[in-house]
Each structure stands twice: as C-alpha cells, then as structure tokens.
Design an enzyme around this catalytic site. Structure first.
Site, PDB file in Angstrom:
ATOM      1  N   GLY A  33       2.835  -0.950  13.461  1.00 20.97           N
ATOM      2  CA  GLY A  33       3.812  -1.801  12.789  1.00 20.97           C
ATOM      3  C   GLY A  33       3.180  -2.724  11.777  1.00 20.97           C
ATOM      4  O   GLY A  33       1.988  -2.610  11.477  1.00 20.97           O
ATOM      5  N   ASN A  34       3.973  -3.612  11.223  1.00 19.75           N
ATOM      6  CA  ASN A  34       3.458  -4.620  10.291  1.00 19.75           C
ATOM      7  C   ASN A  34       4.144  -5.958  10.558  1.00 19.75           C
ATOM      8  O   ASN A  34       5.056  -6.039  11.375  1.00 19.75           O
ATOM      9  CB  ASN A  34       3.643  -4.144   8.843  1.00 19.75           C
ATOM     10  N   ARG A  35       3.687  -6.974   9.866  1.00 20.24           N
ATOM     11  CA  ARG A  35       4.123  -8.332  10.185  1.00 20.24           C
ATOM     12  C   ARG A  35       5.355  -8.816   9.427  1.00 20.24           C
ATOM     13  O   ARG A  35       5.683  -9.990   9.472  1.00 20.24           O
ATOM     14  CB  ARG A  35       2.970  -9.316   9.924  1.00 20.24           C
ATOM     15  N   SER A  36       6.044  -7.936   8.727  1.00 21.11           N
ATOM     16  CA  SER A  36       7.196  -8.399   7.945  1.00 21.11           C
ATOM     17  C   SER A  36       8.272  -8.994   8.855  1.00 21.11           C
ATOM     18  O   SER A  36       8.663  -8.398   9.852  1.00 21.11           O
ATOM     19  CB  SER A  36       7.787  -7.237   7.154  1.00 21.11           C
ATOM     20  N   ALA A 100       9.181  -3.754   4.318  1.00 21.85           N
ATOM     21  CA  ALA A 100       7.792  -3.298   4.340  1.00 21.85           C
ATOM     22  C   ALA A 100       7.787  -1.939   5.033  1.00 21.85           C
ATOM     23  O   ALA A 100       7.945  -1.846   6.253  1.00 21.85           O
ATOM     24  CB  ALA A 100       6.922  -4.295   5.097  1.00 21.85           C
TER      25      ALA A 100
END
Ligand code: CTP
Ligand code: CA
Length: 231
Positions: A33-36, A100
C-alpha cells in the site's frame, strides 16, 4: 443563506474524482500500500459539491465519511479503481485522478495466507506493472471532457520539479496537472503545501502554501473557465 455570496459556478457539471491509495493484495490478509490519506480528493469533492457540481468519488481505502452530497464508490486495488473509473468516465464533464495508484502489484496473489516455515515461504515478491488509469481515461476522453492529473515531484540531476512536471503532463496527455513539490522540506511535516497547476495550453497557476481546501478551490478556479459551453 447568510452573508457571503455562494459560488455556483459548477452547477450542472458532472465531476468524477478518484481519491485515496490503492492496496495490492499479496495474500488474503496482506497488501502493498501507500500513505495517501484521500484528504485532497475529499477536499476536491467537497468544494465541487458546494459549488453546485454533481460529484462521484471513487475512493480507494478511505475511512472518512462521504462528503455532503457526493456519491462514494469504494474500491481496493488499482485494478478495481481502473474498472470503476472506466465504467463512469463517459458521464463526466471533469475527471480528476487524485488517487495514489500503485505502479506495481504482486504478480501472484496467494490463495491462502503465506506462512512462516511452510514450503511456500516467500523470499521475494515479483511485481507486475499496473495499468495507467489516467492515460487510459485520456485515451477514452470524449469531446469537451476535461481530465486532471496530480503529480508529486522532486528535482534531480536531470531536471527541476517543473521540468519533470511538464514532461509528465505531455506524456499523460491530460488537460491539467496539479504539481506538488515534494523536495526535502517542502511538504513532509508541514500542514500546508504549495502547488502549481500546469495546463496543456501552457497556462501556469501558482497556488501559494495553503490547506487542501484552498488547493482544491484553486483547481476548480482553473477548471471552470475551461468548461466553456460544453455542459
Ligand atoms: N496514475 C494512474 N495510474 C497509475 C499511476 C498513476 O492513473 N498506474 C495517475 C495518478 O493518479 C496521478 C498521475 O497519474 O494523477 C501521476 O501519477 P505519478 O505517480 O506522478 O505518475 P507515474 O506515471 O506513475 O510516474 P512515476 O514513475 O513518476 O511515478
Ligand atoms: Ca507512480
């Protein structure tokens, strides 16, 4: 309605926005995942709805409640986001890719949970490139539809932030690109960030350090005069 004039310059405009960050499954319980946070997308939706737009938000893994008056379509992975945006783009006057989207996904998704000490204990994760949703939306764009992309860029040995951003705008083929300078010290640990909105027609709009609602309002201010009589 009280003192201030209520701007309704997006009345009758159908807006499709992606927000949040995709999660790419590894097994039934794990993902890349990512931090958006989805907050910029939420701000875009909220401000557009307040200005009269009909807003659909394709939201990747955002916990926040739906902004007032907006329809939320929850998605998980890049593939789901791609399908949800593709299915809805035909009805939209403006399409905004604020999500994102993971550039890569695990090539294989294990059907069962990966276990320590098992014969299938992984030592590496093979990755496959995800489809470029923005590029596909641009390719499917109907006459008069405006497509807006976002980009976080840093300067490097090859070019500065705006140089990289101009190249990305040209590569993606979208009408507007909202550029965030994420060079060291520009964004991290600060509540506000400055953005630059680049238009395919060459216009450059600087938005001084501001909160996400101010950035969102500035994006709509660039969009509105470009809608013309298309709606
Ligand atoms: N985007 C997309 N689909 C992808 C990757 C990105 O639609 N698979 C969109 C993002 O939502 C954003 C824009 O493309 O609006 C720019 O994203 P960015 O990550 O900056 O672009 P990339 O082409 O992935 O370039 P980079 O290699 O710099 O990450
Ligand atoms: Ca990317």
């Amino acid at each position: 309605l009280g003192g201030g004039s209520l701007q309704q310059d997006l009345a009758g405009t159908r807006v499709l926005i992606s927000a949040g960050g995709t999660r790419e499954p590894l097994d039934p319980v794990r993902y890349l995942g990512n931090r958006s946070s989805g907050r910029q997308g939420w701000a875009l939706a909220r401000t557009a709805a307040a200005r009269g737009a009909e807003v659909t938000l394709v939201a990747a893994n955002v916990e926040d409640a739906a902004p007032f008056g907006c329809t939320v379509v929850p998605v998980g992975s890049a593939a789901e986001l791609h399908a949800a945006m593709t299915a809805r783009t035909g009805d939209a006057d403006v399409v905004v890719m604020a999500a994102a989207v993971a550039d890569f996904r695990p090539t294989e998704v294990a059907a069962d949970k990966l276990k320590k000490g098992s014969s299938s204990e992984p030592t590496a994760v093979a990755l496959t490139r995800n489809p470029d949703v923005l590029a596909d939306l641009v390719a499917a764009r109907r006459a008069g539809q405006l497509v807006v992309g976002f980009a976080a860029e840093t300067g490097d040995a090859d070019d500065d932030v705006l140089g990289h951003a101009r190249a990305k705008l040209a590569r993606k083929g979208c009408d507007l690109l909202v550029v965030n300078d994420v060079s060291a010290g520009q964004v991290f640990g600060r509540p506000d960030n400055a953005v630059t909105v680049l238009a395919a027609d060459g216009a450059v709009t600087e938005v001084a350090a501001a909160g996400k609602d101010t950035v969102a309002a500035a994006v709509w201010d660039v969009v509105v005069p470009r809608l013309g009589s298309r709606r």
